[in-house]
Design an enzyme around this catalytic site. Structure first.
Site, PDB file in Angstrom:
ATOM      1  N   LYS A 180       0.985  -1.378   0.075  1.00 18.89           N
ATOM      2  CA  LYS A 180      -0.109  -0.099   0.113  1.00 18.89           C
ATOM      3  C   LYS A 180       0.799   1.235   0.091  1.00 18.89           C
ATOM      4  CE  LYS A 180      -3.869  -2.136   2.441  1.00 18.89           C
ATOM      5  NZ  LYS A 180      -4.863  -2.066   3.486  1.00 18.89           N
TER       6      LYS A 180
ATOM      7  N   ARG B 267      -1.167 -14.734   3.738  1.00 23.82           N
ATOM      8  CA  ARG B 267      -2.260 -13.774   5.009  1.00 23.82           C
ATOM      9  C   ARG B 267      -1.348 -14.301   6.370  1.00 23.82           C
ATOM     10  NH1 ARG B 267      -6.596 -10.821   4.043  1.00 23.82           N
ATOM     11  NH2 ARG B 267      -7.744 -11.607   6.099  1.00 23.82           N
TER      12      ARG B 267
ATOM     13  N   THR C  88      -4.858  -7.967  10.353  1.00 23.72           N
ATOM     14  CA  THR C  88      -5.524  -6.753   9.576  1.00 23.72           C
ATOM     15  C   THR C  88      -5.043  -5.363  10.610  1.00 23.72           C
ATOM     16  OG1 THR C  88      -7.133  -7.641   8.488  1.00 23.72           O
ATOM     17  CG2 THR C  88      -7.171  -5.312   8.628  1.00 23.72           C
TER      18      THR C  88
ATOM     19  N   ASN D 180      -1.840  -0.087   6.808  1.00 28.30           N
ATOM     20  CA  ASN D 180      -1.343  -1.248   7.431  1.00 28.30           C
ATOM     21  C   ASN D 180      -0.308  -2.127   6.593  1.00 28.30           C
ATOM     22  OD1 ASN D 180      -3.112  -2.150   5.749  1.00 28.30           O
ATOM     23  ND2 ASN D 180      -4.195  -3.560   7.047  1.00 28.30           N
TER      24      ASN D 180
ATOM     25  N   TYR E  85     -12.505  -2.353  -3.276  1.00 31.14           N
ATOM     26  CA  TYR E  85     -13.223  -2.284  -1.640  1.00 31.14           C
ATOM     27  C   TYR E  85     -14.454  -2.356  -1.656  1.00 31.14           C
ATOM     28  CZ  TYR E  85      -8.175  -1.729   0.129  1.00 31.14           C
ATOM     29  OH  TYR E  85      -6.863  -2.022   0.616  1.00 31.14           O
TER      30      TYR E  85
ATOM     31  N   GLU F 245      -9.333 -10.163  -7.886  1.00 33.17           N
ATOM     32  CA  GLU F 245      -8.435  -8.944  -7.504  1.00 33.17           C
ATOM     33  C   GLU F 245      -7.384  -9.042  -8.513  1.00 33.17           C
ATOM     34  OE1 GLU F 245      -7.425  -9.445  -3.263  1.00 33.17           O
ATOM     35  OE2 GLU F 245      -9.488  -8.702  -2.726  1.00 33.17           O
TER      36      GLU F 245
ATOM     37  N   ARG G 204       2.946  -6.865   9.154  1.00 31.03           N
ATOM     38  CA  ARG G 204       2.159  -5.799   9.831  1.00 31.03           C
ATOM     39  C   ARG G 204       2.697  -5.850  11.200  1.00 31.03           C
ATOM     40  NH1 ARG G 204      -3.306  -7.718   7.304  1.00 31.03           N
ATOM     41  NH2 ARG G 204      -3.421  -6.469   5.544  1.00 31.03           N
TER      42      ARG G 204
ATOM     43  N   HIS H 127      -1.925  -5.454   1.287  1.00 34.14           N
ATOM     44  CA  HIS H 127      -3.347  -6.235   1.142  1.00 34.14           C
ATOM     45  C   HIS H 127      -2.851  -7.300   0.529  1.00 34.14           C
ATOM     46  CE1 HIS H 127      -7.256  -6.922   0.052  1.00 34.14           C
ATOM     47  NE2 HIS H 127      -6.748  -7.321  -1.193  1.00 34.14           N
TER      48      HIS H 127
ATOM     49  N   PHE I  30     -15.398   3.699   7.271  1.00 35.46           N
ATOM     50  CA  PHE I  30     -14.336   4.037   6.668  1.00 35.46           C
ATOM     51  C   PHE I  30     -13.952   3.812   5.255  1.00 35.46           C
ATOM     52  CE2 PHE I  30     -14.039  -0.255   8.250  1.00 35.46           C
ATOM     53  CZ  PHE I  30     -13.386  -1.081   7.268  1.00 35.46           C
TER      54      PHE I  30
HETATM   55  P1  CMP Z   1      -7.239  -4.605   3.703  1.00 38.75           P
HETATM   56  O1  CMP Z   1      -6.677  -5.918   3.914  1.00 38.75           O
HETATM   57  O2  CMP Z   1      -6.449  -3.837   2.510  1.00 38.75           O
HETATM   58  O3  CMP Z   1      -8.671  -4.802   3.340  1.00 38.75           O
HETATM   59  C1  CMP Z   1      -9.634  -3.979   3.858  1.00 38.75           C
HETATM   60  C2  CMP Z   1      -8.957  -2.689   4.754  1.00 38.75           C
HETATM   61  O4  CMP Z   1      -9.648  -1.655   5.360  1.00 38.75           O
HETATM   62  C3  CMP Z   1      -8.002  -3.363   5.664  1.00 38.75           C
HETATM   63  O5  CMP Z   1      -6.821  -3.979   5.124  1.00 38.75           O
HETATM   64  C4  CMP Z   1      -7.563  -1.920   6.507  1.00 38.75           C
HETATM   65  O6  CMP Z   1      -6.529  -1.285   5.920  1.00 38.75           O
HETATM   66  C5  CMP Z   1      -8.738  -1.256   6.326  1.00 38.75           C
HETATM   67  N1  CMP Z   1      -9.752  -0.985   7.822  1.00 38.75           N
HETATM   68  C6  CMP Z   1     -10.249  -1.895   8.183  1.00 38.75           C
HETATM   69  N2  CMP Z   1     -10.630  -1.344   9.333  1.00 38.75           N
HETATM   70  C7  CMP Z   1     -10.611   0.053   9.300  1.00 38.75           C
HETATM   71  C8  CMP Z   1     -10.987   0.960  10.153  1.00 38.75           C
HETATM   72  N3  CMP Z   1     -11.564   0.976  11.249  1.00 38.75           N
HETATM   73  N4  CMP Z   1     -10.630   2.253   9.980  1.00 38.75           N
HETATM   74  C9  CMP Z   1      -9.809   2.591   8.644  1.00 38.75           C
HETATM   75  N5  CMP Z   1      -9.276   1.396   7.770  1.00 38.75           N
HETATM   76  C10 CMP Z   1      -9.895   0.339   8.352  1.00 38.75           C
END
Ligand code: CMP
Length: 143
Positions: free
Chosen positions: A9, A85, A91, A112, A49, A126, A102, A115, A57
């Protein structure tokens, strides 16, 4: 052979972690079959997404992923979806174990670092969103 979609990211790219992350998956024994440094359009971000559309969010997520370049990749190997994963960690980096990507490099859930597809269906969807079939290479693995 199983394939997954992984994406460093904007925070991971700006923190110069592309090499570290690629190295972890290479050393594990997976094979890189597609990669590109790219800006994600709003349209692509909203499709990617889509399952989070109703989340509070969502706007923040789309703004962040489109804010600066990402490094999109396709990796191949046995059980690569689930293993990648595990290597990424939870996450939310606050829950991610040391030794995971992470856990070692992330601090906040929004930023984070990486992805990764969470299922074979997500991986296929994807990969199709980010790559044309001719952008993926097919080769005989020597090891
Ligand atoms: P990702 O695996 O890219 O898939 C969905 C993303 O949503 C996840 O990683 C996080 O980076 C993001 N995400 C999940 N929960 C929150 C939150 N509470 N606030 C902001 N981003 C979030």
């Amino acid at each position: 052979m199983e394939k997954t979609f992984l994406m460093v990211k904007p925070d991971g790219v700006q923190r110069q972690l592309i090499g570290e992350i690629v190295s972890r998956f290479e050393k594990k024994g997976f094979h890189l079959v597609g990669a590109k440094l790219m800006k994600v359009s709003t349209e692509l971000a909203e499709k990617h997404y889509g399952e989070h559309k109703e989340r509070p969010f969502f706007g923040e997520l789309v703004d962040f992923i489109t804010s600066s370049p990402v490094f999109a990749m396709v990796w191949e190997g046995e059980n690569v979806i689930a293993t990648a994963r595990q290597m990424m960690g939870s996450t939310n980096p606050k829950d991610a174990q040391p030794g995971t990507i992470r856990g070692d490099f992330g601090v906040t859930v929004g930023k984070n670092i990486i992805h990764g597809s969470d299922s074979p269906e997500s991986a296929e969807r994807e990969i199709g969103l980010f790559f044309k079939s001719e952008e993926l290479v097919d080769y005989t693995k020597l090891i």
